[in-house]
Design a protein around this motif. Structure first.
Motif, PDB file in Angstrom:
ATOM      1  N   SER A 131       0.827  -1.198   0.000  1.00  0.00           N
ATOM      2  CA  SER A 131       0.000   0.000   0.000  1.00  0.00           C
ATOM      3  C   SER A 131       0.865   1.254   0.000  1.00  0.00           C
ATOM      4  O   SER A 131       0.606   2.216  -0.722  1.00  0.00           O
ATOM      5  CB  SER A 131      -0.923  -0.007   1.222  1.00  0.00           C
ATOM      6  N   TRP A 132       1.918   1.248   0.834  1.00  0.00           N
ATOM      7  CA  TRP A 132       2.815   2.390   0.902  1.00  0.00           C
ATOM      8  C   TRP A 132       3.490   2.625  -0.449  1.00  0.00           C
ATOM      9  O   TRP A 132       3.555   3.750  -0.954  1.00  0.00           O
ATOM     10  CB  TRP A 132       3.886   2.139   1.967  1.00  0.00           C
ATOM     11  N   THR A 133       3.968   1.548  -1.066  1.00  0.00           N
ATOM     12  CA  THR A 133       4.634   1.663  -2.362  1.00  0.00           C
ATOM     13  C   THR A 133       3.679   2.222  -3.402  1.00  0.00           C
ATOM     14  O   THR A 133       4.052   3.084  -4.206  1.00  0.00           O
ATOM     15  CB  THR A 133       5.155   0.281  -2.821  1.00  0.00           C
ATOM     16  N   HIS A 134       2.456   1.746  -3.396  1.00  0.00           N
ATOM     17  CA  HIS A 134       1.477   2.189  -4.392  1.00  0.00           C
ATOM     18  C   HIS A 134       1.215   3.691  -4.283  1.00  0.00           C
ATOM     19  O   HIS A 134       1.075   4.382  -5.290  1.00  0.00           O
ATOM     20  CB  HIS A 134       0.169   1.411  -4.207  1.00  0.00           C
ATOM     21  N   HIS A 135       1.154   4.211  -3.059  1.00  0.00           N
ATOM     22  CA  HIS A 135       0.771   5.617  -2.865  1.00  0.00           C
ATOM     23  C   HIS A 135       1.957   6.583  -2.945  1.00  0.00           C
ATOM     24  O   HIS A 135       1.784   7.729  -3.351  1.00  0.00           O
ATOM     25  CB  HIS A 135       0.075   5.787  -1.512  1.00  0.00           C
ATOM     26  N   TYR A 136       3.145   6.126  -2.543  1.00  0.00           N
ATOM     27  CA  TYR A 136       4.228   7.087  -2.378  1.00  0.00           C
ATOM     28  C   TYR A 136       5.452   6.856  -3.266  1.00  0.00           C
ATOM     29  O   TYR A 136       6.354   7.675  -3.262  1.00  0.00           O
ATOM     30  CB  TYR A 136       4.710   7.079  -0.915  1.00  0.00           C
ATOM     31  N   TYR A 137       5.477   5.779  -3.991  1.00  0.00           N
ATOM     32  CA  TYR A 137       6.759   5.429  -4.604  1.00  0.00           C
ATOM     33  C   TYR A 137       6.590   4.953  -6.043  1.00  0.00           C
ATOM     34  O   TYR A 137       5.722   4.127  -6.329  1.00  0.00           O
ATOM     35  CB  TYR A 137       7.411   4.313  -3.787  1.00  0.00           C
ATOM     36  N   THR A 138       7.389   5.497  -6.929  1.00  0.00           N
ATOM     37  CA  THR A 138       7.488   5.007  -8.303  1.00  0.00           C
ATOM     38  C   THR A 138       8.954   4.706  -8.562  1.00  0.00           C
ATOM     39  O   THR A 138       9.803   5.589  -8.459  1.00  0.00           O
ATOM     40  CB  THR A 138       7.000   6.057  -9.323  1.00  0.00           C
ATOM     41  N   TYR A 139       9.259   3.464  -8.868  1.00  0.00           N
ATOM     42  CA  TYR A 139      10.649   3.094  -9.075  1.00  0.00           C
ATOM     43  C   TYR A 139      11.200   3.784 -10.326  1.00  0.00           C
ATOM     44  O   TYR A 139      10.495   3.954 -11.331  1.00  0.00           O
ATOM     45  CB  TYR A 139      10.775   1.583  -9.220  1.00  0.00           C
ATOM     46  N   ILE A 140      12.460   4.189 -10.244  1.00  0.00           N
ATOM     47  CA  ILE A 140      13.096   4.874 -11.362  1.00  0.00           C
ATOM     48  C   ILE A 140      13.016   4.021 -12.623  1.00  0.00           C
ATOM     49  O   ILE A 140      12.764   4.522 -13.722  1.00  0.00           O
ATOM     50  CB  ILE A 140      14.559   5.207 -11.027  1.00  0.00           C
ATOM     51  N   LYS A 141      13.232   2.732 -12.465  1.00  0.00           N
ATOM     52  CA  LYS A 141      13.187   1.845 -13.620  1.00  0.00           C
ATOM     53  C   LYS A 141      11.816   1.881 -14.287  1.00  0.00           C
ATOM     54  O   LYS A 141      11.701   1.855 -15.512  1.00  0.00           O
ATOM     55  CB  LYS A 141      13.535   0.417 -13.194  1.00  0.00           C
ATOM     56  N   GLU A 142      10.755   1.954 -13.483  1.00  0.00           N
ATOM     57  CA  GLU A 142       9.406   2.009 -14.039  1.00  0.00           C
ATOM     58  C   GLU A 142       9.186   3.312 -14.800  1.00  0.00           C
ATOM     59  O   GLU A 142       8.574   3.322 -15.877  1.00  0.00           O
ATOM     60  CB  GLU A 142       8.379   1.885 -12.917  1.00  0.00           C
ATOM     61  N   ALA A 143       9.682   4.415 -14.231  1.00  0.00           N
ATOM     62  CA  ALA A 143       9.536   5.709 -14.896  1.00  0.00           C
ATOM     63  C   ALA A 143      10.312   5.722 -16.211  1.00  0.00           C
ATOM     64  O   ALA A 143       9.823   6.217 -17.239  1.00  0.00           O
ATOM     65  CB  ALA A 143      10.033   6.825 -13.974  1.00  0.00           C
ATOM     66  N   LEU A 144      11.533   5.178 -16.190  1.00  0.00           N
ATOM     67  CA  LEU A 144      12.333   5.104 -17.411  1.00  0.00           C
ATOM     68  C   LEU A 144      11.635   4.250 -18.465  1.00  0.00           C
ATOM     69  O   LEU A 144      11.599   4.599 -19.653  1.00  0.00           O
ATOM     70  CB  LEU A 144      13.712   4.512 -17.101  1.00  0.00           C
ATOM     71  N   ASN A 145      11.106   3.130 -18.020  1.00  0.00           N
ATOM     72  CA  ASN A 145      10.443   2.210 -18.945  1.00  0.00           C
ATOM     73  C   ASN A 145       9.263   2.890 -19.642  1.00  0.00           C
ATOM     74  O   ASN A 145       9.092   2.767 -20.861  1.00  0.00           O
ATOM     75  CB  ASN A 145       9.971   0.972 -18.192  1.00  0.00           C
ATOM     76  N   GLU A 146       8.478   3.624 -18.872  1.00  0.00           N
ATOM     77  CA  GLU A 146       7.316   4.302 -19.451  1.00  0.00           C
ATOM     78  C   GLU A 146       7.738   5.375 -20.444  1.00  0.00           C
ATOM     79  O   GLU A 146       7.184   5.483 -21.544  1.00  0.00           O
ATOM     80  CB  GLU A 146       6.465   4.921 -18.342  1.00  0.00           C
ATOM     81  N   PHE A 147       8.754   6.162 -20.062  1.00  0.00           N
ATOM     82  CA  PHE A 147       9.209   7.232 -20.947  1.00  0.00           C
ATOM     83  C   PHE A 147       9.799   6.667 -22.237  1.00  0.00           C
ATOM     84  O   PHE A 147       9.448   7.091 -23.343  1.00  0.00           O
ATOM     85  CB  PHE A 147      10.258   8.100 -20.245  1.00  0.00           C
ATOM     86  N   VAL A 148      10.710   5.699 -22.089  1.00  0.00           N
ATOM     87  CA  VAL A 148      11.392   5.145 -23.252  1.00  0.00           C
ATOM     88  C   VAL A 148      10.411   4.436 -24.180  1.00  0.00           C
ATOM     89  O   VAL A 148      10.494   4.547 -25.404  1.00  0.00           O
ATOM     90  CB  VAL A 148      12.512   4.175 -22.811  1.00  0.00           C
ATOM     91  N   THR A 149       9.466   3.709 -23.604  1.00  0.00           N
ATOM     92  CA  THR A 149       8.477   2.996 -24.414  1.00  0.00           C
ATOM     93  C   THR A 149       7.662   3.961 -25.265  1.00  0.00           C
ATOM     94  O   THR A 149       7.478   3.748 -26.469  1.00  0.00           O
ATOM     95  CB  THR A 149       7.539   2.179 -23.506  1.00  0.00           C
ATOM     96  N   LYS A 150       7.185   5.041 -24.660  1.00  0.00           N
ATOM     97  CA  LYS A 150       6.390   6.021 -25.400  1.00  0.00           C
ATOM     98  C   LYS A 150       7.221   6.704 -26.477  1.00  0.00           C
ATOM     99  O   LYS A 150       6.752   6.930 -27.598  1.00  0.00           O
ATOM    100  CB  LYS A 150       5.816   7.066 -24.432  1.00  0.00           C
TER     101      LYS A 150
END
Length: 215
Positions: free
Chosen positions: A76-95
């Protein structure tokens, strides 16, 4: 950096075209250095100490108290407060790749573009700082909870015992072990290693360590 380096995406598009790939979609794989995980958690814990109202402390995880309730709290804490850098990179690079390649993203696509990020100079220094702390956690958390080895009646270890012995030889900074160990690392551990906040990255004038491959 990869995020700011738009020509990188044009180079990927050219590589796909030159290789003769005739795909309508693609998927992306990421390989990131283990120090990204170290620095990511250390940076968040540092911000949590400085600005606790904005960056709440993550739930503390103790080796003897991992219950369904504590696991749910952490998720729950991760869902509300945290976005892993790898996830952010993945989303940006994919788009960005979808736009440049004029292809759709499909996680099941046979065309996989692998992005490998490295920073050798920082990796050496970071691992030297963190190795003593991580080794101690492995010893206290994992190896201490493993069942004592039983000897064969002739004083020799059986095959399963040898396998268990090999399994217990954990490398604290290997990818597989690091992910588990970091769940138990807190701010005090990082302070002990002089890693809170993370040290400045060493400058590399020839730093061009973003490799992109297609498969």
């Amino acid at each position: 950096s990869l995020v700011a380096d738009t020509p990188v995406f044009n180079e990927v598009a050219k590589a796909v075209t030159d290789a003769g790939y005739e795909a309508k979609d693609f998927c992306v794989g990421f390989n990131v250095p283990t120090i990204l995980d170290l620095r990511e958690k250390a940076a968040y814990l540092y911000l949590s100490e400085r600005f606790p109202d904005t960056f709440p402390s993550p739930p503390s995880k103790k080796p003897t108290s991992v219950t369904a309730k504590s696991r749910k709290q952490e998720q729950s804490w991760t869902h509300h407060y945290y976005t892993y850098i790898k996830e952010a990179l993945n989303e940006f690079v994919t788009k960005q790749l979808a736009k440049t390649l004029k292809m759709a993203y499909n996680k099941n696509s046979p065309l996989q573009i692998t992005v490998t990020l490295t920073y050798p100079k920082a990796e050496v220094g970071d691992k030297e700082l963190m190795l003593p702390v991580m080794t101690e956690i492995v010893k206290n958390v994992f190896e201490a909870n493993e069942k004592p080895k039983q000897q064969h009646h002739q004083g020799q270890e059986t095959a399963p015992q040898k396998q268990q012995k090999k399994k217990s030889r954990r490398k604290p900074l290997s990818r597989q072990c690091l992910v588990q160990v970091l769940e138990y690392v807190n701010a005090e551990d990082f302070k002990e290693a002089n890693f809170l906040p993370p040290p400045a990255l060493p400058r590399d004038n020839n730093n061009n360590n973003n490799n992109t491959d297609t498969a």
